[in-house]
Design a protein around this motif. Sequence first.
Motif, PDB file in Angstrom:
ATOM      1  N   LEU A 140       5.896   1.753   4.004  1.00  0.00           N
ATOM      2  CA  LEU A 140       4.769   1.929   3.082  1.00  0.00           C
ATOM      3  C   LEU A 140       4.818   0.888   1.967  1.00  0.00           C
ATOM      4  O   LEU A 140       3.792   0.272   1.618  1.00  0.00           O
ATOM      5  N   LEU A 141       6.020   0.663   1.410  1.00  0.00           N
ATOM      6  CA  LEU A 141       6.149  -0.310   0.330  1.00  0.00           C
ATOM      7  C   LEU A 141       5.908  -1.735   0.829  1.00  0.00           C
ATOM      8  O   LEU A 141       5.313  -2.555   0.123  1.00  0.00           O
ATOM      9  N   TYR A 143       3.934  -2.596   3.335  1.00  0.00           N
ATOM     10  CA  TYR A 143       2.481  -2.711   3.527  1.00  0.00           C
ATOM     11  C   TYR A 143       1.779  -2.908   2.181  1.00  0.00           C
ATOM     12  O   TYR A 143       0.910  -3.781   2.034  1.00  0.00           O
ATOM     13  N   THR A 144       2.185  -2.097   1.193  1.00  0.00           N
ATOM     14  CA  THR A 144       1.577  -2.211  -0.139  1.00  0.00           C
ATOM     15  C   THR A 144       1.827  -3.582  -0.735  1.00  0.00           C
ATOM     16  O   THR A 144       0.927  -4.196  -1.330  1.00  0.00           O
ATOM     17  N   GLN A 147      -0.420  -6.210   0.971  1.00  0.00           N
ATOM     18  CA  GLN A 147      -1.816  -6.079   0.544  1.00  0.00           C
ATOM     19  C   GLN A 147      -2.005  -6.511  -0.907  1.00  0.00           C
ATOM     20  O   GLN A 147      -2.988  -7.189  -1.237  1.00  0.00           O
ATOM     21  N   LEU A 148      -1.056  -6.130  -1.759  1.00  0.00           N
ATOM     22  CA  LEU A 148      -1.149  -6.509  -3.166  1.00  0.00           C
ATOM     23  C   LEU A 148      -1.055  -8.022  -3.325  1.00  0.00           C
ATOM     24  O   LEU A 148      -1.786  -8.621  -4.119  1.00  0.00           O
ATOM     25  N   ASP A 212       2.752   4.698  -4.527  1.00  0.00           N
ATOM     26  CA  ASP A 212       3.615   3.520  -4.474  1.00  0.00           C
ATOM     27  C   ASP A 212       4.871   3.687  -5.317  1.00  0.00           C
ATOM     28  O   ASP A 212       5.973   3.321  -4.900  1.00  0.00           O
ATOM     29  N   LEU A 323      -5.469  -3.265  -3.295  1.00  0.00           N
ATOM     30  CA  LEU A 323      -4.912  -3.044  -1.959  1.00  0.00           C
ATOM     31  C   LEU A 323      -5.936  -3.351  -0.867  1.00  0.00           C
ATOM     32  O   LEU A 323      -5.596  -3.436   0.303  1.00  0.00           O
TER      33      LEU A 323
END
Length: 338
Positions: A140-141, A143-144, A147-148, A212, A323
């Motif tokens: 998850l981190l 992916y974040t 995207q960020l 997040d 995101l």
Amino acid sequence: MLDISLLTWAATIGFIVLLLAVDLVLAAARPHHVGFKEATAWSVFYIAVAIGFGIWFGLQYGNAAGTEYFAGYIIEKSLSVDNLFVFVIIMSTFAVPDKHQHKVLVFGIVLALIMRAVFIALGASLISLFSFTFLLFGLLLLYTAIQLFRHRDEDPDIESNLMVRGARRFLPVSDGYIAGRLFAKEDGRRVVTPLFIVLVAIGSVDLLFALDSIPAVFGVTEEAYIVFTANAFALLGLRALFFLVKGLLDRLVYLSAGLAVILAFIGVKLILHWAHVDLDESIPEISTPLSLGVVLGVLVVATVASLIKTRGVPEAKAHAGSLTATKVKRERERDDRR
């Protein structure tokens, strides 16, 4: 695992609630423009409280626990600066008067604490039941972070936020801010004020940031107490920090990129921890002191590089990062394709 007594939990929560109550009373009793001196005094106070708690915690439960707390606090504090970017965007989008911004920030912090408490309890339960939760948090981190970084030069599109659009569609909204109230009567009917819509926007943003920030701090500690206190003390100073640095936020042009690097690093740390526990103990892990050093190093580099950039290119402006591609960028890309 640390042996944190119920009394310690109760005393800590009581202290945090007391600090929030003071903020709420000040916001409700005396709406006013918060000046630089007042913001500085409150910022120093909240940082001193956080440091004082960390020193006590380290002396009480050991240096390792104290290091985990400070690492978690710094991570949450750095992520909270990105919160400030979005708060500035929300305040500007809805033209919130200066004297009501104090109240909005306090309510936003309360909402953020509630959401984080829920996610902390959920995250701690999942970790205790399933070790692969670390893998999920790590992915998850990552992916974040990707995207960020991809959308680091954009700002969130607040007006197209699902909850904001829903509130505008189904609730009657007054034309102006009516004495800083959330609900009022206008032409004989009950209405919500724009201040209510602002709180909806901030609440939905708080939810996204909680998704997040909680996995990020679980990357340096598995102790729910440390996760909670690191989040709480980082958020408590957010109101004062907003008024202190909102004029400087535009200069932090590389902050979003720096936060993306931090989230990616912690994501890798979580994945390595999962692999060490579930696959092979010979797989190395990243220590908490190293994590603390990397986070501080990235923040220093991002800040210094930002100041150098804006000094050489004064028109350069920082963005909160997003995101997903914002509506403005999507429309621009659509026009380019035509």
